[in-house]
Design an enzyme around this catalytic site. Structure first.
Site, PDB file in Angstrom:
ATOM      1  N   ASN A 116       0.839  -1.195   0.000  1.00 25.68           N
ATOM      2  CA  ASN A 116       0.000   0.000   0.000  1.00 25.68           C
ATOM      3  C   ASN A 116       0.870   1.240   0.000  1.00 25.68           C
ATOM      4  O   ASN A 116       1.977   1.255   0.539  1.00 25.68           O
ATOM      5  CB  ASN A 116      -0.950  -0.014   1.208  1.00 25.68           C
ATOM      6  CG  ASN A 116      -0.368   0.695   2.421  1.00 25.68           C
ATOM      7  OD1 ASN A 116      -0.412   1.923   2.532  1.00 25.68           O
ATOM      8  ND2 ASN A 116       0.213  -0.091   3.334  1.00 25.68           N
ATOM      9  N   PHE A 120      -1.741   8.065   4.538  1.00 28.51           N
ATOM     10  CA  PHE A 120      -2.508   8.631   5.650  1.00 28.51           C
ATOM     11  C   PHE A 120      -3.798   9.304   5.172  1.00 28.51           C
ATOM     12  O   PHE A 120      -4.153  10.402   5.613  1.00 28.51           O
ATOM     13  CB  PHE A 120      -1.681   9.647   6.443  1.00 28.51           C
ATOM     14  CG  PHE A 120      -0.596   9.070   7.311  1.00 28.51           C
ATOM     15  CD1 PHE A 120      -0.429   7.706   7.454  1.00 28.51           C
ATOM     16  CD2 PHE A 120       0.262   9.917   7.997  1.00 28.51           C
ATOM     17  CE1 PHE A 120       0.579   7.189   8.266  1.00 28.51           C
ATOM     18  CE2 PHE A 120       1.278   9.410   8.806  1.00 28.51           C
ATOM     19  CZ  PHE A 120       1.439   8.041   8.934  1.00 28.51           C
ATOM     20  N   SER A 181       5.629   4.991   8.877  1.00 27.06           N
ATOM     21  CA  SER A 181       5.020   4.721   7.576  1.00 27.06           C
ATOM     22  C   SER A 181       5.961   5.168   6.459  1.00 27.06           C
ATOM     23  O   SER A 181       6.522   6.263   6.520  1.00 27.06           O
ATOM     24  CB  SER A 181       3.685   5.455   7.434  1.00 27.06           C
ATOM     25  OG  SER A 181       3.212   5.367   6.097  1.00 27.06           O
ATOM     26  N   ASN A 183       4.992   5.967   3.509  1.00 26.47           N
ATOM     27  CA  ASN A 183       4.188   6.614   2.474  1.00 26.47           C
ATOM     28  C   ASN A 183       3.934   8.099   2.695  1.00 26.47           C
ATOM     29  O   ASN A 183       3.210   8.725   1.924  1.00 26.47           O
ATOM     30  CB  ASN A 183       2.846   5.876   2.340  1.00 26.47           C
ATOM     31  CG  ASN A 183       3.043   4.424   1.950  1.00 26.47           C
ATOM     32  OD1 ASN A 183       3.843   4.113   1.077  1.00 26.47           O
ATOM     33  ND2 ASN A 183       2.325   3.527   2.618  1.00 26.47           N
ATOM     34  N   THR A 184       4.507   8.669   3.762  1.00 20.93           N
ATOM     35  CA  THR A 184       4.476  10.118   3.974  1.00 20.93           C
ATOM     36  C   THR A 184       5.911  10.611   3.882  1.00 20.93           C
ATOM     37  O   THR A 184       6.756  10.204   4.689  1.00 20.93           O
ATOM     38  CB  THR A 184       3.874  10.475   5.346  1.00 20.93           C
ATOM     39  OG1 THR A 184       2.498  10.086   5.379  1.00 20.93           O
ATOM     40  CG2 THR A 184       3.976  11.973   5.611  1.00 20.93           C
ATOM     41  N   LYS A 223       5.515   3.288  17.297  1.00 23.71           N
ATOM     42  CA  LYS A 223       5.592   2.267  16.250  1.00 23.71           C
ATOM     43  C   LYS A 223       6.826   2.511  15.390  1.00 23.71           C
ATOM     44  O   LYS A 223       6.968   3.579  14.785  1.00 23.71           O
ATOM     45  CB  LYS A 223       4.323   2.316  15.392  1.00 23.71           C
ATOM     46  CG  LYS A 223       4.210   1.185  14.389  1.00 23.71           C
ATOM     47  CD  LYS A 223       2.798   1.138  13.813  1.00 23.71           C
ATOM     48  CE  LYS A 223       2.588  -0.085  12.953  1.00 23.71           C
ATOM     49  NZ  LYS A 223       1.181  -0.263  12.576  1.00 23.71           N
ATOM     50  N   ASN A 252       6.203  -1.856  11.354  1.00 22.56           N
ATOM     51  CA  ASN A 252       5.298  -1.338  10.335  1.00 22.56           C
ATOM     52  C   ASN A 252       5.543  -2.099   9.023  1.00 22.56           C
ATOM     53  O   ASN A 252       6.192  -3.141   9.019  1.00 22.56           O
ATOM     54  CB  ASN A 252       5.524   0.165  10.153  1.00 22.56           C
ATOM     55  CG  ASN A 252       4.284   0.908   9.717  1.00 22.56           C
ATOM     56  OD1 ASN A 252       3.538   0.430   8.880  1.00 22.56           O
ATOM     57  ND2 ASN A 252       4.058   2.088  10.283  1.00 22.56           N
TER      58      ASN A 252
END
Length: 361
Positions: A116, A120, A181, A183-184, A223, A252
């Site tokens: 993915n 967010f 994450s 993805n940011t 996390k 993660n």
């Protein structure tokens, strides 16, 4: 029935469309009076050896739902009814944001994995607060995973995390500080020991400041990503411990792609599922060794069977979470894992789950 009928139908849909369809169905089920509590009577763990108390809260099972599946808290009662011991919602940011462009979610069935790059996407902290406040009776603790908005520069990230705490403290049973994450842009840089310690202290200060207002003091967990260099991982764990956080979540999604076979393996984003099983257990073991068992650890990554969960517990996890396996195995997964985990404990003569935590070390 899920594997034979429902999963094939859902897997014919775009992954994100299937995700939203499932959430809408669970959201509608959550709104049916008494339905969640009736189902919970059938699925709730009954084995006392699985029950434990952490941070003054009772967990009927060590198994929780990981963040990412129910970002906006749309189906908390339904997920609680499936047999989970706790549910983690989010990641939520102070202000609503659409996330990255679609397509941004990909199935890798031959690898039992997902990739993915959601970014967010969520409706914002105020919307989540209103939704969680409407759930008067909670069968399980609800954790809130918080992050920064994409447009917020790292040097101002602390304010985003503090704002999320201010808005959500009255409805959160725990906070999870997400700095891992992929993805940011720039988010994982916040895992650097110095920045991470300062961020955790700021979140803890905000929680303490809100104690009078909300009459609650939710624990704060951090996390971490599975891709940190060993020296950086050690430094980050040390920073979390020194800053006074209440727990660690390991870990993660990963950017690694070793051993994958599916044609979609080259998609950009974070990988979750079966390929993380061994790696995440190894990192739980490392974190337990570094903390000397002084801090509760939540093990996440590649849990499909009770044996997978048991391995993480024996490596040092007090709690474990699933996400990707729920997509592949269906809603019966939590009850099955609870039942099989209790059998494994009984097989080994373990009277209570806590006796198994970290025994492999």
């Amino acid at each position: 029935m899920y594997r034979r009928l429902l999963r094939p139908a859902l897997f014919r849909l775009d992954p994100e469309d299937a995700h939203h369809l499932t959430l809408r169905a669970l959201g509608l089920a959550s709104a049916v009076p008494a339905w969640p509590s009736l189902v919970r009577r059938l699925t709730a763990p009954t084995e006392l050896r699985l029950t434990q108390t952490l941070w003054g809260r009772t967990f009927s099972s060590p198994l929780g739902l990981a963040a990412g599946l129910d970002k906006n808290g749309e189906a908390v009662p339904a997920f609680g009814a499936l047999g989970f011991g706790f549910v983690e919602v989010g990641t939520v940011t102070p202000r609503a944001q659409p996330g990255n462009a679609r397509p941004r979610l990909f199935r890798l069935p031959s690898d039992e994995a997902l990739i993915n790059r959601m970014g967010f996407n969520n409706a914002g902290a105020e919307a989540l607060r209103a939704r969680l406040a409407a759930h008067f009776a909670r069968p399980v603790p609800v954790w809130v995973n918080i992050g920064k908005n994409k447009v917020t520069p790292n040097e101002e990230a602390v304010q985003d995390y503090r704002e999320a705490v201010r808005v959500l403290q009255a409805v959160a049973d725990a906070f999870v500080v997400n700095v891992s994450s992929p993805n940011t842009p720039g988010l994982r840089a916040l895992q650097a020991a110095g920045d991470l310690a300062a961020l955790v202290r700021a979140v803890l200060d905000e929680v303490e400041a809100g104690r009078v207002r909300t009459l609650s003091r939710p624990p704060v967990l951090v996390k971490l990503a599975p891709d940190l260099h060993p020296a950086d991982f050690e430094a980050s764990v040390g920073a979390v411990l020194e800053a006074g956080a209440d727990g660690l979540i390991i870990g993660n999604t990963t950017l690694r792609r070793e051993g994958l076979t599916h044609p979609r393996r080259g998609e950009t984003g974070g990988l979750s599922g079966r390929p993380l099983t061994a790696r995440s257990t190894e990192l739980v073991r490392a974190a337990y060794r570094l903390t000397r068992g002084r801090m509760p650890i939540v093990g996440v990554g590649g849990i499909f069977t009770a044996e997978d969960a048991y391995a993480k517990i024996r490596a040092g996890a007090r709690l474990v979470e699933v996400y990707t396996a729920l997509i592949y195995e269906g809603p019966g997964l939590p009850a099955r894992l609870n039942r099989d985990l209790a059998r494994l404990l009984a097989r080994d003569g373990v009277r209570h789950l806590t006796e198994a935590v970290g025994v492999d070390l």
